[in-house]
Scaffold this motif. Sequence first.
Motif, mmCIF file in Angstrom:
data_model
loop_
_atom_site.group_PDB
_atom_site.id
_atom_site.type_symbol
_atom_site.label_atom_id
_atom_site.label_comp_id
_atom_site.label_asym_id
_atom_site.label_seq_id
_atom_site.Cartn_x
_atom_site.Cartn_y
_atom_site.Cartn_z
ATOM 1 N N ARG A 208 0.296 -1.133 25.806
ATOM 2 C CA ARG A 208 0.738 -2.524 25.977
ATOM 3 C C ARG A 208 1.623 -2.966 24.824
ATOM 4 N NH1 ARG A 208 -4.244 -6.409 26.668
ATOM 5 N NH2 ARG A 208 -2.601 -7.951 26.882
ATOM 6 N N GLU A 209 2.519 -3.863 25.155
ATOM 7 C CA GLU A 209 3.335 -4.499 24.124
ATOM 8 C C GLU A 209 2.488 -5.516 23.357
ATOM 9 O OE1 GLU A 209 6.546 -3.960 23.230
ATOM 10 O OE2 GLU A 209 6.510 -2.252 24.614
ATOM 11 N N PRO A 210 2.775 -5.718 22.071
ATOM 12 C CA PRO A 210 2.096 -6.805 21.340
ATOM 13 C C PRO A 210 2.380 -8.140 22.010
ATOM 14 C CG PRO A 210 3.220 -5.328 19.831
ATOM 15 C CD PRO A 210 3.666 -4.937 21.210
ATOM 16 N N TYR A 211 1.555 -9.129 21.682
ATOM 17 C CA TYR A 211 1.612 -10.403 22.399
ATOM 18 C C TYR A 211 1.694 -11.560 21.404
ATOM 19 C CZ TYR A 211 0.263 -14.095 25.694
ATOM 20 O OH TYR A 211 0.235 -15.223 26.474
ATOM 21 N N LYS A 212 2.469 -12.572 21.778
ATOM 22 C CA LYS A 212 2.509 -13.815 21.006
ATOM 23 C C LYS A 212 2.079 -14.960 21.913
ATOM 24 C CE LYS A 212 5.829 -12.771 17.371
ATOM 25 N NZ LYS A 212 7.031 -13.232 16.624
ATOM 26 N N PHE A 213 1.101 -15.713 21.454
ATOM 27 C CA PHE A 213 0.608 -16.835 22.255
ATOM 28 C C PHE A 213 1.675 -17.923 22.355
ATOM 29 C CE2 PHE A 213 -3.353 -14.954 20.643
ATOM 30 C CZ PHE A 213 -4.078 -14.850 21.828
ATOM 31 N N PRO A 214 1.940 -18.425 23.562
ATOM 32 C CA PRO A 214 2.932 -19.500 23.693
ATOM 33 C C PRO A 214 2.457 -20.820 23.087
ATOM 34 C CG PRO A 214 1.922 -18.985 25.819
ATOM 35 C CD PRO A 214 1.450 -17.947 24.864
ATOM 36 N N LYS A 215 1.133 -21.014 23.024
ATOM 37 C CA LYS A 215 0.568 -22.209 22.401
ATOM 38 C C LYS A 215 -0.447 -21.770 21.347
ATOM 39 C CE LYS A 215 0.750 -24.705 26.825
ATOM 40 N NZ LYS A 215 -0.086 -25.389 27.861
ATOM 41 N N GLY B 226 -8.389 -21.778 33.954
ATOM 42 C CA GLY B 226 -6.989 -21.962 33.629
ATOM 43 C C GLY B 226 -6.032 -21.269 34.574
ATOM 44 N N TYR B 227 -4.805 -21.787 34.607
ATOM 45 C CA TYR B 227 -3.718 -21.082 35.264
ATOM 46 C C TYR B 227 -3.543 -19.726 34.584
ATOM 47 C CZ TYR B 227 -2.310 -25.375 37.722
ATOM 48 O OH TYR B 227 -2.268 -26.476 38.530
ATOM 49 N N LEU B 228 -2.872 -18.829 35.257
ATOM 50 C CA LEU B 228 -2.793 -17.449 34.806
ATOM 51 C C LEU B 228 -2.334 -17.339 33.352
ATOM 52 C CD1 LEU B 228 -3.177 -14.537 35.706
ATOM 53 C CD2 LEU B 228 -0.836 -14.549 36.580
ATOM 54 N N GLU B 229 -1.328 -18.104 32.971
ATOM 55 C CA GLU B 229 -0.798 -18.005 31.611
ATOM 56 C C GLU B 229 -1.726 -18.611 30.564
ATOM 57 O OE1 GLU B 229 1.892 -22.103 31.845
ATOM 58 O OE2 GLU B 229 2.852 -20.160 31.550
ATOM 59 N N TYR C 42 -8.939 -26.467 21.676
ATOM 60 C CA TYR C 42 -9.148 -25.033 21.845
ATOM 61 C C TYR C 42 -8.450 -24.561 23.120
ATOM 62 C CZ TYR C 42 -12.865 -25.810 18.429
ATOM 63 O OH TYR C 42 -13.576 -26.161 17.314
ATOM 64 N N ARG C 43 -7.811 -23.393 23.032
ATOM 65 C CA ARG C 43 -7.116 -22.835 24.189
ATOM 66 C C ARG C 43 -7.479 -21.357 24.357
ATOM 67 N NH1 ARG C 43 -2.923 -25.786 21.452
ATOM 68 N NH2 ARG C 43 -2.371 -27.700 22.567
ATOM 69 N N TYR C 44 -7.155 -20.829 25.547
ATOM 70 C CA TYR C 44 -7.356 -19.407 25.863
ATOM 71 C C TYR C 44 -8.821 -19.011 25.672
ATOM 72 C CZ TYR C 44 -2.312 -19.827 25.148
ATOM 73 O OH TYR C 44 -1.002 -20.250 25.194
ATOM 74 N N PHE D 217 -5.772 -11.300 15.858
ATOM 75 C CA PHE D 217 -6.011 -12.672 15.421
ATOM 76 C C PHE D 217 -5.359 -13.685 16.362
ATOM 77 C CE2 PHE D 217 -6.067 -10.643 11.008
ATOM 78 C CZ PHE D 217 -7.430 -10.436 11.075
ATOM 79 N N ASP D 218 -5.965 -14.853 16.424
ATOM 80 C CA ASP D 218 -5.435 -15.957 17.219
ATOM 81 C C ASP D 218 -4.326 -16.679 16.462
ATOM 82 O OD1 ASP D 218 -7.290 -15.402 19.150
ATOM 83 O OD2 ASP D 218 -8.680 -16.996 18.567
ATOM 84 N N SER D 219 -3.517 -17.404 17.214
ATOM 85 C CA SER D 219 -2.569 -18.327 16.587
ATOM 86 C C SER D 219 -3.321 -19.605 16.223
ATOM 87 C CB SER D 219 -1.416 -18.640 17.534
ATOM 88 O OG SER D 219 -1.903 -19.179 18.754
ATOM 89 N N GLU D 220 -2.970 -20.186 15.077
ATOM 90 C CA GLU D 220 -3.738 -21.320 14.557
ATOM 91 C C GLU D 220 -2.804 -22.376 13.967
ATOM 92 O OE1 GLU D 220 -7.400 -19.681 12.262
ATOM 93 O OE2 GLU D 220 -5.920 -18.061 12.278
ATOM 94 N N LYS D 221 -3.192 -23.626 14.166
ATOM 95 C CA LYS D 221 -2.444 -24.741 13.575
ATOM 96 C C LYS D 221 -3.442 -25.767 13.039
ATOM 97 C CE LYS D 221 0.938 -28.373 14.649
ATOM 98 N NZ LYS D 221 1.763 -28.997 15.714
ATOM 99 N N TYR D 222 -3.218 -26.191 11.791
ATOM 100 C CA TYR D 222 -4.130 -27.137 11.158
ATOM 101 C C TYR D 222 -3.343 -28.240 10.451
ATOM 102 C CZ TYR D 222 -7.322 -23.200 11.721
ATOM 103 O OH TYR D 222 -8.063 -22.161 12.231
ATOM 104 N N GLU D 223 -3.884 -29.422 10.559
ATOM 105 C CA GLU D 223 -3.394 -30.544 9.755
ATOM 106 C C GLU D 223 -4.582 -31.097 8.977
ATOM 107 O OE1 GLU D 223 -1.851 -35.135 10.319
ATOM 108 O OE2 GLU D 223 -1.174 -33.622 11.784
#
Length: 675
Positions: free
Chosen positions: A427-434, A402-405, A458-460, A571-577
Amino acid sequence: MENPTTEIYKIIQPENWTKSLTDEQIIELSKETDFSKNILDEGRDYCYFLDKKFYVTREKHIEYVNMSYTLTDPANLEKASTFDTIVEENEIYLIHRISVIRDGELIDKLADITVKVLDNENDSGSGVINKSKKINISIKDLRLYDILVLEDAREKIFTDKDFVRKEYSRYLWVSPDSYWAYGNYTFELINERDDEFVYKKNFFRDQNENGNVIEAEIGTISSGGSYVFELVNYLNPTDPNREIFPYIDFATKSTWEKLSNFISPYYEEVLNKANLESFAPNLIEKLNEFSDIEDKIEYAIEYVQNHIYYIYNADEMSGHKPQEAEITYANKQGDCKAKSILLKVIFDYLGLESSIILLNYNTDFYFKYYLPSLLAFNHVIVKVKHNNETYYVDATMRNEYGYLENRSFIYFAHYLEIKPNQTLQIREPYKFPKFCIDEKVSVAAKGNEGYLESESIYRYNRANNMRRYFKNTNKREIIDSWNSFFYYALNYSADRPEMDLREIFKDTSIEIVSDDKKLNELTIKYKARIENPYFKDKVTNERFLMFFDRNIPKNNVRDFIHEDASFWHNFDSEKYEINLSTDQKIDTKEKYTIQESTINDKYFTYSSRKKITASGGSAYIEYNPSTNHEITMENFEEFRNNHYTIADSNYGLGIDIIESGLMNMLKFKMKKAFK
């Protein structure tokens, strides 16, 4: 046996500073007491005395132990009869005494030992270079109920590679485990260096019923002085499931700023020598083939990660000077420092702002309690800034994309940047952009059959991990794993617990339908046909179509009971339908079917939205965390309670089937009336 003099071990008398015990003192200290009798009556083994010392100069350190303990357990007798000790490079194992007390008499067993010296190279095939040796000692004629007396030491002579240990020393004393009881326990640190030590006692407890942690005690040990810590009739009361074992941190007196100023010139020296154009023209030619900076960065990271063989030298990680980038590139191998320096040199060529940082994944939590010491770190990675964002790249990873981000996220909080005048950073806390996982599941029930389909993006970290899983796992095993997940999600574990999963899920298929390595997105599609798709209550015979993803509620949050350690939120960010449909009549007003939830926590947001129709329903679930976050005890209960809310039927969808027929309709109306 004869006393050999080798570079690996010696049989030798202890030095005067050990204050070694006489035979008479050993026998006297190894006599039964009321405390020892109570311990032995419980079926435990017992240590009559343990005298441990850490003796340190600028040229060497010696760890000395003298102990006497029982052999009442056959397993402990077996371990004592043949045991291994590991010595590092430039370390000597010193055997002072091996004896037993039998029928009140002290018997010398040195003539009954066999010593074998073995290489300790088990992991070299995977790039772990360990120059340590394994010394195997066998003692003949040890008997159950003997009292074994061992007196030995490890002497580490510092070489030029140990320049950090010469300048700064560190020792971590950790309280004994909860099995062994001790009549007399003594630890002493003897400072024969020409500078001061600092000690810090952490997680010691008061004597009241609750055993509250007392404030850390900090003191100094002058040059030529010592620190003594003694325990009498001691059995460690620490509950390892809820409490941190007490420990004492000893380190040469310093500050993080002083340490960064000491170590940074060694890295600056090799970085200033580096000229990528002169030693890696082929690499530059390849980089210049890309017009987009994102492609160049991606290629640089993956080149160092995959084409430079990782060698981890356990003995030298915190000891020797970093290797020059030119050597690493030419040899195509290096440790974490070497690989990180080469990657930074490439980043410098690309015009990126980057730096080398020290960290320790395993002890990250403890850095806020540790004394400043370079020897607390065991790993090196690269910190890089790009497009106003800061990223962290571990050059020792493999098969990352993957690209750096879009690359894998590395979880840690504390680090020391290798630059002048630095302090320990957080380190600062982090929020996944996706979303790390974006999943859509559909279950369509028609007659007595169900058609299940899921599509997961699946990402990251998840994308890289899933690629590895598919690469290394048999296809049938993969399908069985998916089947098992759906077996629980559809609640079939409750109404058909003994069925073979392959008899429930028929005509199964699973495929990687797309794999975008630039975006680091992997899409997997699974399909199956299900005979008898409804869950049936065995008592009421009611039927339900349900799907509850048990990965969404975080059981480790609800079960967390530690009193000393904060909760690490990673924890990871998650999206479900979730879509459920049926050709049966359903209860569109059922409480849990229509129940929705919105949570705005300090550390995450969560939403569960529903859309219910006459023939089914859909649930839309999103979990957005502020990850890489330490949650302290005072903030944890609200965090835990919000996860209880998620677990209260807000992590999926269930629909109730209204059975056809007049009696069933009347039964349903009566049930609703009395709810």
